[in-house]
Write a protein that holds these residues in place. Structure first.
Motif, PDB file in Angstrom:
ATOM      1  N   GLY A  51       0.879  -1.199  -0.016  1.00 40.01           N
ATOM      2  CA  GLY A  51      -0.047  -0.021   0.063  1.00 40.01           C
ATOM      3  C   GLY A  51       0.727   1.193   0.003  1.00 40.01           C
ATOM      4  N   LEU A  52       1.944   1.306   0.731  1.00 37.03           N
ATOM      5  CA  LEU A  52       2.975   2.616   0.687  1.00 37.03           C
ATOM      6  C   LEU A  52       3.466   2.550  -0.552  1.00 37.03           C
ATOM      7  CD1 LEU A  52       4.536   2.261   4.274  1.00 37.03           C
ATOM      8  CD2 LEU A  52       2.864   3.939   3.308  1.00 37.03           C
ATOM      9  N   ALA A  57       3.927   5.552  -5.626  1.00 38.91           N
ATOM     10  CA  ALA A  57       3.865   5.449  -7.250  1.00 38.91           C
ATOM     11  C   ALA A  57       2.853   6.275  -7.728  1.00 38.91           C
ATOM     12  CB  ALA A  57       3.605   3.938  -7.525  1.00 38.91           C
ATOM     13  N   MET A  58       1.782   6.316  -7.105  1.00 37.46           N
ATOM     14  CA  MET A  58       0.665   7.182  -7.635  1.00 37.46           C
ATOM     15  C   MET A  58       0.988   8.752  -7.469  1.00 37.46           C
ATOM     16  SD  MET A  58      -2.910   5.679  -6.534  1.00 37.46           S
ATOM     17  CE  MET A  58      -3.460   4.168  -6.945  1.00 37.46           C
ATOM     18  N   ALA A  59       1.847   9.149  -6.627  1.00 32.01           N
ATOM     19  CA  ALA A  59       2.160  10.367  -6.273  1.00 32.01           C
ATOM     20  C   ALA A  59       3.281  10.875  -7.367  1.00 32.01           C
ATOM     21  CB  ALA A  59       2.794  10.653  -4.952  1.00 32.01           C
ATOM     22  N   PHE A 179       8.781  -0.808  -9.658  1.00 31.81           N
ATOM     23  CA  PHE A 179       8.230  -1.735 -10.731  1.00 31.81           C
ATOM     24  C   PHE A 179       6.732  -1.291 -10.894  1.00 31.81           C
ATOM     25  CE2 PHE A 179      11.915  -4.197 -10.047  1.00 31.81           C
ATOM     26  CZ  PHE A 179      11.971  -5.171 -10.735  1.00 31.81           C
ATOM     27  N   MET A 180       6.173  -0.872 -10.016  1.00 26.37           N
ATOM     28  CA  MET A 180       4.571  -0.279 -10.247  1.00 26.37           C
ATOM     29  C   MET A 180       4.826   1.074 -11.226  1.00 26.37           C
ATOM     30  SD  MET A 180       2.789  -0.213  -6.609  1.00 26.37           S
ATOM     31  CE  MET A 180       2.653  -1.742  -5.634  1.00 26.37           C
ATOM     32  N   LEU A 181       5.664   1.895 -11.198  1.00 27.72           N
ATOM     33  CA  LEU A 181       5.772   3.069 -12.059  1.00 27.72           C
ATOM     34  C   LEU A 181       6.049   2.299 -13.405  1.00 27.72           C
ATOM     35  CD1 LEU A 181       7.795   5.940 -10.299  1.00 27.72           C
ATOM     36  CD2 LEU A 181       5.586   5.851 -11.056  1.00 27.72           C
ATOM     37  N   VAL A 182       7.083   1.219 -13.560  1.00 20.52           N
ATOM     38  CA  VAL A 182       7.119   0.858 -15.106  1.00 20.52           C
ATOM     39  C   VAL A 182       6.098  -0.079 -15.541  1.00 20.52           C
ATOM     40  CG1 VAL A 182       8.981  -0.481 -16.257  1.00 20.52           C
ATOM     41  CG2 VAL A 182       9.942   0.993 -14.409  1.00 20.52           C
TER      42      VAL A 182
END
Length: 364
Positions: A51-52, A57-59, A179-182
Motif C-alpha cells: 500500500g505504501l 507510485a501514484m504520487a 516496478f509499479m511505475l514501470v
C-alpha cells in the motif's frame, strides 16, 4: 379456510427452490471470504508495504504523466528523470537538515531522563496524577509479564533487529514503487482489456477517479506536512527551544495522521517546553499549536480532503480511528485514500443499482 388449506398444500407440494448447485455456491462463497480474511491477517506487513509503495507510485506517476504530456518525454525517460530528481532533493535535504536534527536528537535522548523527572515533579503533573492516578497506571504496565519478557531482550539486539527491519522494508517499498511505475500502467490496461466492452468504460472511470483523488490527496498532504514542519521549527527556534529541529520535523510528520496527529504532537511539544523552558514559553507553544490546529483543520485540511478526495471530515476521522486500530500509524496514514476509494466504488455500485431499477441518471 378451504382456499388457505389448498394454498398450503400446493406450496408444500412444490419442489424446493434451493438446489444443490445453490448450496455449493453459498458454501464456496463463505469459504472464499474466510480464506480471504485469514490471508489479510497473515499478510498484514506485506499489504502495508504494498500500500505504501502504491501511494508513492501514484504520487510520482502524476509527475511522470506531466512530463509525458507537456514535455513529450518517453515514459521510461520521464520515470528516470522523476526518480533522479527525487533522489537529488532527498539527498540535499538529508545533507542540510539531517546532521543538525541528529545532533539535537542525540542531545534530547541524553537529557530525556532528566526531562522526565522534571515533568514528574512539576506542579501540573502532580495535579494530573492526583486526579487520574497516572503513576500507578504506568507502574502496573511496567509490572506486566509480557512487558517484562519483552524488556528482557538486550536493547542492542532490539536496535539491530529494528534497523535491519527498517532497511529491508525501505528497500522493498522502493523496488515495489519503481516496478509499479514501470509496469503498473501496462498491467492495468491488460486487466481492463479482459473486461466486457460495455463495462470497460465504467471500470476506467472508477480507476481514473481513484487515481486523481489519491494523487491530489498526496500532493496536498505533502504541502501540509511541509508547512507544519517549517512553521513549528521557526516558532520553537524563535522561542529558544534547544531541540527545535527534530521537534519541528516530528510535528510535520504528525500531519500525516489527519486531525489527531497534530493534537498529539502539540501536547508532547508543550509538555517538553514546560520541562525545559518554563511555563510562559510552554503557554506560548500551546497557543501556537491551537492557532495552527485551527488553521490546518479549517483551511488546509478541507482544501485537501474536500476538494481532492471529497471525503467528509467526520468520515475521515472514523477512517483514521478504524485503520489506525488495524494497522497502527501506517493504517492511519493510508486511511483517507482508502476511504476515498471505498466511497468512489460505493457511488458506482449505487449508480449501477439505480440504472437497473430504471432511474437513469447522467454519468458525471
Amino acid at each position: 379456510m378451504h382456499v388457505a388449506d389448498a394454498d398450503i398444500e400446493s406450496s408444500v407440494g412444490q419442489p424446493s427452490q434451493v438446489t444443490l448447485k445453490t448450496a455449493f455456491t453459498v458454501c464456496f462463497a463463505v469459504l472464499a471470504v474466510a480464506v480471504f480474511a485469514v490471508l489479510i491477517v497473515k499478510t498484514e506487513a506485506a499489504l502495508i508495504l504494498t500500500g505504501l509503495a502504491a501511494l508513492f507510485a501514484m504520487a510520482l506517476d502524476h509527475l511522470v504523466s506531466l512530463l509525458v504530456q507537456r514535455a513529450r518525454f518517453k515514459r521510461s525517460s520521464a520515470i528516470a528523470v522523476v526518480l533522479a530528481t527525487v533522489l537529488v532533493v532527498l539527498t540535499a535535504l538529508a545533507l542540510i537538515v539531517i546532521p543538525a536534527a541528529i545532533t539535537q536528537g542525540e542531545a534530547l535522548a541524553n537529557e530525556a531522563p532528566e526531562l522526565i523527572e522534571k515533568v514528574r515533579t512539576s506542579r501540573f503533573f502532580k495535579l494530573v496524577d492526583q486526579r487520574f492516578d497516572v503513576l500507578n497506571q504506568l507502574q502496573r504496565k511496567d509490572q506486566n509479564p509480557a512487558g517484562l519478557a519483552s524488556g528482557a531482550l538486550p536493547p542492542l539486539l532490539e536496535a539491530v533487529t529494528g534497523a535491519f527491519s527498517l532497511v529491508g522494508a525501505t528497500i522493498t517499498v522502493i523496488f515495489l514503487m519503481v516496478f509499479m511505475l514501470v509496469f503498473g500502467p501496462g498491467l492495468v490496461q491488460r486487466i481492463l482489456s479482459q473486461a466486457l466492452p460495455e463495462r470497460r468504460p465504467r471500470y476506467e472511470r472508477v480507476l481514473e477517479k481513484v487515481y486523481s483523488a489519491t494523487g491530489g490527496y498526496l500532493s496536498g498532504l505533502t504541502l501540509i506536512c511541509s508547512i507544519n514542519a517549517l512553521l513549528t521549527s521557526t516558532c520553537l527556534a524563535v522561542l529558544g527551544m534547544p531541540f527545535f529541529l527534530p521537534l519541528g520535523i516530528a510535528s510535520g510528520f504528525s500531519s500525516l495522521v489527519p486531525y489527531a496527529g497534530p493534537i498529539v504532537a502539540g501536547g508532547f511539544v508543550t509538555l517538553l517546553t514546560l520541562a525545559t523552558a518554563g511555563a510562559w514559553k510552554a503557554l506560548l507553544v500551546f497557543v501556537y499549536f491551537v492557532l495552527y490546529g485551527v488553521t490546518e483543520g479549517n483551511v488546509l485540511a478541507p482544501l485537501v480532503f474536500r476538494r481532492t478526495v471529497h471525503v467528509n471530515p467526520l468520515l475521515t476521522l472514523f477512517a483514521v480511528v478504524f485503520f489506525g486500530e488495524l494497522a497502527g500509524i501506517i493504517g492511519a496514514v493510508m486511511a483517507v485514500p482508502l476511504m476515498a476509494t471505498a466511497q468512489i466504488i460505493l457511488r458506482e455500485l449505487l449508480l449501477i443499482r439505480r440504472e437497473k431499477l430504471g432511474d437513469r441518471v447522467p454519468v458525471p
